[in-house]
Design a protein around this motif. Sequence first.
Motif, PDB file in Angstrom:
ATOM      1  N   GLU A 187       0.848  -1.188   0.000  1.00  0.00           N
ATOM      2  CA  GLU A 187       0.000   0.000   0.000  1.00  0.00           C
ATOM      3  C   GLU A 187       0.889   1.246   0.000  1.00  0.00           C
ATOM      4  O   GLU A 187       1.969   1.254   0.591  1.00  0.00           O
ATOM      5  CB  GLU A 187      -0.887   0.012   1.241  1.00  0.00           C
ATOM      6  N   ASP A 282      -2.941   5.795  -5.170  1.00  0.00           N
ATOM      7  CA  ASP A 282      -2.164   4.552  -5.136  1.00  0.00           C
ATOM      8  C   ASP A 282      -2.332   3.877  -6.492  1.00  0.00           C
ATOM      9  O   ASP A 282      -3.439   3.574  -6.913  1.00  0.00           O
ATOM     10  CB  ASP A 282      -2.684   3.647  -4.018  1.00  0.00           C
ATOM     11  N   TYR A 285      -4.112   0.336  -6.106  1.00  0.00           N
ATOM     12  CA  TYR A 285      -5.402   0.169  -5.447  1.00  0.00           C
ATOM     13  C   TYR A 285      -6.260   1.414  -5.679  1.00  0.00           C
ATOM     14  O   TYR A 285      -5.728   2.518  -5.870  1.00  0.00           O
ATOM     15  CB  TYR A 285      -5.217  -0.049  -3.938  1.00  0.00           C
TER      16      TYR A 285
END
Length: 303
Positions: A187, A282, A285
């Motif tokens: 992440e 991101d 994601y």
Amino acid sequence: MPRRVPARTVGVVAAMAVALAVAPPAGTAQAYSATSGTLSFSGDAGEPISGGQSYAYTAGAVQMFDVQGSTDGNSLTVAVDAEQGTLWRLNVAAPDGQKLTEGTTYTGAKQWPDAQPEDPELAFSGTDNGTEKWCNTTSGSFTIEHIAFGPYGYVSELDATFEQYCNGSTVPLRGAVHAVMPEPPAELAMGMTTDPAGTVEVPEGRITVGGTVTCNKPASVSLAGQVFQIQKKATPGASYQTTVACTPGAPVPWSVSLSSQESGTSFQPGTATIRSRARADDRDYPVTVDTGQQEAQVTLSKG
């Protein structure tokens, strides 16, 4: 289009857009190839999708074998592109507000738009050597034998079976999918600092302030904020916005040059206040990372 859209992108064939398309939300990664996996299905004579045949596909022997999940873990899509003109899509979803749960059999499943919020969803369609194989209506069930999630609904592992009745047929299609996906990407982690010192050009009052941004993977970071200075007779201030290409490994500097936007005022040597905020999508994601607003004091010296 399914009413629950999974998180990562899969290939779309225009001729099957209504039945198979999965819209990619902003900031998502392209499809991943399974580390290992199989998709198999078959039906007796008269079953519309299989035509009474048996099919089996293995990850590594096809162009794409991807499993994608929605960010809330409610739905997933299995996408297999075997060759030009042959592809298959399996869409399943738990009832609204529920997460797909290991060891659960979902009965009474239907295809969107017939599925109601309390219904699970099931749709298996494809093209076979250029021939469309899809259903106007479906009913059936599916079992999530095993599922493992990563961040934001990333499906790391999946074992599932399904049984579908197409267009009111009494002959079922039965299938199974097993997949292990690559380790989920990290992440995005991001930070921002403000330099405690800046410069001011006298008498113009144009200031230069800055700082650094950090990230654990490449990201396009948008910075925005305000600078103001409380003086005895005035409060000059200015807003700014800039973009920094952040790369991991070392802090990446940023700076802006500004003049007061308050009529009749100008920045002077001394202390000013800077409020800054950094945001970045991101790339892996469907999420935007936000540092939140940060406030700091900066000493402006003659440039």
